[in-house]
Scaffold this active site. Structure first.
Site, PDB file in Angstrom:
ATOM      1  N   ASP A 107       3.634   9.358  -0.950  1.00  7.82           N
ATOM      2  CA  ASP A 107       2.494   8.552  -0.531  1.00  7.82           C
ATOM      3  C   ASP A 107       2.259   7.458  -1.558  1.00  7.82           C
ATOM      4  O   ASP A 107       2.416   7.686  -2.764  1.00  7.82           O
ATOM      5  CB  ASP A 107       1.236   9.411  -0.416  1.00  7.82           C
ATOM      6  CG  ASP A 107       0.438   9.112   0.836  1.00  7.82           C
ATOM      7  OD1 ASP A 107       0.561   7.995   1.365  1.00  7.82           O
ATOM      8  OD2 ASP A 107      -0.309  10.004   1.296  1.00  7.82           O
ATOM      9  N   HIS A 137       0.818  -1.213   0.000  1.00  3.65           N
ATOM     10  CA  HIS A 137       0.000   0.000   0.000  1.00  3.65           C
ATOM     11  C   HIS A 137       0.851   1.263   0.000  1.00  3.65           C
ATOM     12  O   HIS A 137       0.352   2.335  -0.366  1.00  3.65           O
ATOM     13  CB  HIS A 137      -0.925  -0.004   1.217  1.00  3.65           C
ATOM     14  CG  HIS A 137      -2.001  -1.044   1.145  1.00  3.65           C
ATOM     15  ND1 HIS A 137      -3.312  -0.753   0.829  1.00  3.65           N
ATOM     16  CD2 HIS A 137      -1.963  -2.385   1.332  1.00  3.65           C
ATOM     17  CE1 HIS A 137      -4.032  -1.860   0.837  1.00  3.65           C
ATOM     18  NE2 HIS A 137      -3.240  -2.870   1.143  1.00  3.65           N
TER      19      HIS A 137
END
Length: 469
Positions: free
Chosen positions: A367, A159
């Site tokens: 991110d 992720h």
């Protein structure tokens, strides 16, 4: 069909009516509700060191879903979770190498907990089951399962970002870590850049070979790689935003704004999110645009995170000080330009707040994806949408290129983007919003889940290009 066994550091609650937060929880829970299966992870409980493995596994059932959790003792929690996972992997994978520390004992604790998870899973798995492992806490799990003789199809979805080899190699145990990851059959990434960084290490540092379809051959094993950008439930989020548009909380917000424009940010309190740089850019915006004084407010919600880790305690103190300083410089008796809230909100409460904002400010330094950006877009009224100002270093920027993309290190550039967003004409806002919604509907949460599970179960499905989004 064989069962789906999901493994992650933590598992989501399955109590009826209790919300599940985040893309991982929502996507996985949907898959399990539709087809049944098992989800295993840490309970969140830390027991004294005198309680030694094997620790018991507790089962909770709801219809076709079975959740299995196990505790960690204090020694393993400190080494695996606080240590290697969050003080080594997290900062390095987010390119914050100056905040990372490494200890071989913590790495061994990380592997020990991965082996503990593997031991616990043995009683839950049948030979035909497929295993879907999530995120950086469990990079060594497939290696541990293979050592116990597991022949199952095992896939990993990461992720968070995957760093370039030169950055990864700041971890002294990088070779051991990568060798362990190569025991997975399928590894999924959020972006093509992440996938290429992994492949670059395998090819250059491990002597691997690139084969068609995103396959890497190394050490006698073939690892399939692919890009699976995680999405959101677009229509559900818009419905949540619209349903609560007249709630007491939203009415109070509107009353407090007094007709002022709202800039909105929501983040977990983490140094990778670029919060100090964001505050400084907003300060620059106020300094450069006095005409916007008393006409705009910036609300930053920073959800507490890892409060027992020193780096997170430091950033909280820094942000509290910066918020006070900026308000001290610009505030007036009837205007507070920056509201800083260090608390958590349920997602159903956030959606109408997103919808009420004219600007969503999402500026992480790095991110994997950043679902806040997608949630903000989904929550907007398509007839009068707000504008997303997004860091180009978020994985979401690869899809949401109709946002105003900025470099979070560029204070002046971010300030200028804020002014542009607040001044943007309705027609342009609608065009940008429609373009982002089209991408989000294509790369939905359901598509993320279904593509990864299909490719894990059916390796031949990858032969026409594993890196396609």
């Amino acid at each position: 069909m064989s069962r789906l066994i999901v493994v992650s550091n933590r598992v989501a609650p399955i109590t009826e009516g209790e919300p599940t937060a985040g893309g991982l929880a929502a996507g996985v829970m949907d898959a399990l509700r539709q087809k049944g299966g098992r989800w295993f992870g840490w309970s969140g409980n830390v027991v004294p060191d005198m309680v030694t493995p094997p620790l018991p596994v507790v089962e909770q059932r709801s219809g076709p879903i079975s959740l299995y959790t196990t505790d960690l003792n204090q020694r393993d929690y400190d080494a695996y979770y606080k240590g290697f996972s969050n003080a080594t992997l997290w900062p390095v994978f987010h390119y914050q190498t100056d905040l990372a520390h490494f200890d071989w004992a913590e790495f061994e604790g990380y592997r020990r907990v991965n082996r503990h998870f593997a031991d616990s899973l043995q009683a839950l798995m049948a030979p035909q089951d497929v295993v879907w492992v999530h995120d950086y806490h469990l990079l060594c799990l497939a290696e541990a399962l293979r050592a116990q003789g597991a022949r199952n199809r095992i896939g990993l979805f990461l992720h968070i970002p995957f760093p370039a080899p030169a950055v990864l190699m700041n971890i002294p145990a990088h070779a051991e870590l990568m060798a362990a990851m190569c025991h997975y059959d399928l590894i999924g990434f959020q972006t093509e850049s992440d996938r290429l960084a992994f492949a670059d290490y395998v090819l250059r540092e491990m002597g691997g070979e690139a084969l068609p379809g995103g396959v890497l051959a190394v050490g006698g094993h073939a690892i399939r790689t692919g890009v699976y950008p995680i999405g959101v439930h677009v229509d559900m989020l818009r419905q949540e935003a619209a349903a609560a548009a007249d709630s007491a909380q939203v009415q109070a917000l509107r009353a407090s704004l007094g007709g002022r424009a709202l800039i909105m940010s929501v983040d977990r309190l983490d140094y990778s999110k670029g919060l100090p740089q964001r505050f400084t850019a907003y300060e620059r915006f106020l300094a450069d645009n006095p005409g916007w004084h008393r006409k705009v407010e910036f609300t930053q919600i920073a959800v507490p995170s890892r409060s027992d880790v020193h780096a997170y305690q430091e950033i909280r103190r820094e942000l509290e000080g910066e918020a006070g300083r900026i308000n001290g410089r610009f505030a007036e008796l009837d205007w507070t330009p920056l509201r800083y809230l260090n608390r958590s909100f349920a997602r159903r409460d956030l959606m109408p707040l997103y919808a009420a904002a004219q600007v969503g400010l999402v500026t992480p330094l790095r991110d994997g994806m950043n679902l806040v950006a997608k949630e903000f877009v989904a929550a907007q009224d398509p007839a009068d949408p707000g504008v997303l100002v997004l860091s180009r270093f978020a994985g979401a920027a690869r899809e949401l290129d109709a946002a105003l993309l900025i470099n979070p290190h560029d204070e002046a550039g971010t300030a200028a983007a804020l002014e542009r967003a607040l001044s943007m004409r309705l027609e342009e806002r609608r065009e940008r919003h429609a373009a982002m919604m089209a991408v989000m509907r294509h790369n939905s949460l359901e598509r993320w889940r279904d593509r990864f599970e299909c490719d894990l179960r059916n390796p031949a499905s990858l032969e026409h290009g594993a890196s396609a989004a």
